[in-house]
Design a protein around this motif. Structure first.
Motif, PDB file in Angstrom:
ATOM      1  N   SER A 298       0.803  -1.225   0.000  1.00  0.00           N
ATOM      2  CA  SER A 298       0.000   0.000   0.000  1.00  0.00           C
ATOM      3  C   SER A 298       0.835   1.275   0.000  1.00  0.00           C
ATOM      4  O   SER A 298       0.291   2.366  -0.105  1.00  0.00           O
ATOM      5  N   GLY A 299       2.162   1.141   0.163  1.00  0.00           N
ATOM      6  CA  GLY A 299       3.009   2.326   0.217  1.00  0.00           C
ATOM      7  C   GLY A 299       3.082   2.953   1.605  1.00  0.00           C
ATOM      8  O   GLY A 299       3.588   4.057   1.744  1.00  0.00           O
ATOM      9  N   GLN A 300       2.603   2.269   2.630  1.00  0.00           N
ATOM     10  CA  GLN A 300       2.623   2.817   3.990  1.00  0.00           C
ATOM     11  C   GLN A 300       4.007   2.763   4.628  1.00  0.00           C
ATOM     12  O   GLN A 300       4.265   3.481   5.586  1.00  0.00           O
ATOM     13  N   ILE A 301       4.875   1.885   4.126  1.00  0.00           N
ATOM     14  CA  ILE A 301       6.240   1.785   4.651  1.00  0.00           C
ATOM     15  C   ILE A 301       7.209   1.899   3.476  1.00  0.00           C
ATOM     16  O   ILE A 301       6.793   1.913   2.322  1.00  0.00           O
ATOM     17  N   ILE A 302       8.494   1.974   3.779  1.00  0.00           N
ATOM     18  CA  ILE A 302       9.475   2.126   2.707  1.00  0.00           C
ATOM     19  C   ILE A 302       9.408   0.932   1.751  1.00  0.00           C
ATOM     20  O   ILE A 302       9.174  -0.204   2.169  1.00  0.00           O
ATOM     21  N   PRO A 303       9.618   1.174   0.448  1.00  0.00           N
ATOM     22  CA  PRO A 303       9.449   0.123  -0.560  1.00  0.00           C
ATOM     23  C   PRO A 303      10.298  -1.122  -0.318  1.00  0.00           C
ATOM     24  O   PRO A 303       9.818  -2.248  -0.478  1.00  0.00           O
ATOM     25  N   GLY A 304      11.547  -0.961   0.041  1.00  0.00           N
ATOM     26  CA  GLY A 304      12.427  -2.114   0.202  1.00  0.00           C
ATOM     27  C   GLY A 304      11.977  -3.067   1.290  1.00  0.00           C
ATOM     28  O   GLY A 304      12.150  -4.280   1.177  1.00  0.00           O
ATOM     29  N   LEU A 305      11.391  -2.542   2.351  1.00  0.00           N
ATOM     30  CA  LEU A 305      10.880  -3.407   3.412  1.00  0.00           C
ATOM     31  C   LEU A 305       9.551  -4.019   2.986  1.00  0.00           C
ATOM     32  O   LEU A 305       9.305  -5.211   3.193  1.00  0.00           O
ATOM     33  N   ASP A 306       8.703  -3.224   2.359  1.00  0.00           N
ATOM     34  CA  ASP A 306       7.401  -3.713   1.875  1.00  0.00           C
ATOM     35  C   ASP A 306       7.597  -4.908   0.934  1.00  0.00           C
ATOM     36  O   ASP A 306       6.864  -5.896   1.008  1.00  0.00           O
ATOM     37  N   GLN A 307       8.594  -4.846   0.078  1.00  0.00           N
ATOM     38  CA  GLN A 307       8.848  -5.904  -0.903  1.00  0.00           C
ATOM     39  C   GLN A 307       9.350  -7.200  -0.264  1.00  0.00           C
ATOM     40  O   GLN A 307       9.284  -8.261  -0.880  1.00  0.00           O
TER      41      GLN A 307
END
Length: 142
Positions: A39-48
């Motif tokens: 959803s973009g709520q956290i930084i992209p690298g961690l979300d992925q």
């Protein structure tokens, strides 16, 4: 057992460290971080790194600056007259201040240089330009 996927609300405990080993954030002693995957709520690298994890899984994830808070943007630094900052503010390198933007919004800035005549303020995120390492543990998936 359910694997986390985009659109799931997950809860995880984490510890974030910099390359020198210092901890910049942690959920220790707090509720787990809760967010919706993708959803973009956290930084992209961690979300992925979250899809495919199951409750109880633990992993360590290194996130380069480009997938965290981005590289340092030199244009985000601005010199302002010292007179624009109230005398009651004791200036020191690293001091975080709130500045008003041209459209009336508020943004955080950091003092990076100062003299009797001017103050250089940096609007980059404090973690911009840095790789971040996260130790994460999945504790819930909805």
């Amino acid at each position: 057992m359910t694997e986390a996927k985009a659109g799931d609300t997950v809860r995880l405990h984490y510890k974030g460290t910099l390359d020198d080993g210092s901890v910049f954030d942690s959920s220790e002693g707090r509720e787990p971080l809760e967010f919706t995957v993708g959803s973009g709520q956290i930084i992209p690298g961690l979300d992925q790194a979250i899809p495919g994890m199951k409750v109880g899984d633990e992993k360590t994830v290194r996130v380069e600056a480009e997938n965290a808070y981005g590289p340092i943007n030199l244009e985000a630094r601005q010199s302002v007259p010292r007179a624009n900052i109230p005398d009651s503010v004791p200036l020191e390198i690293g001091l975080q201040l709130q500045a008003q933007t041209e459209n009336g919004g508020v943004m955080s800035v950091t003092v990076v240089e100062f003299s009797d005549d001017e103050v250089v303020l940096d609007a980059n995120h404090p973690l911009a330009g840095q790789a971040l390492t996260f130790e994460i543990q999945m504790v819930g998936i909805n």
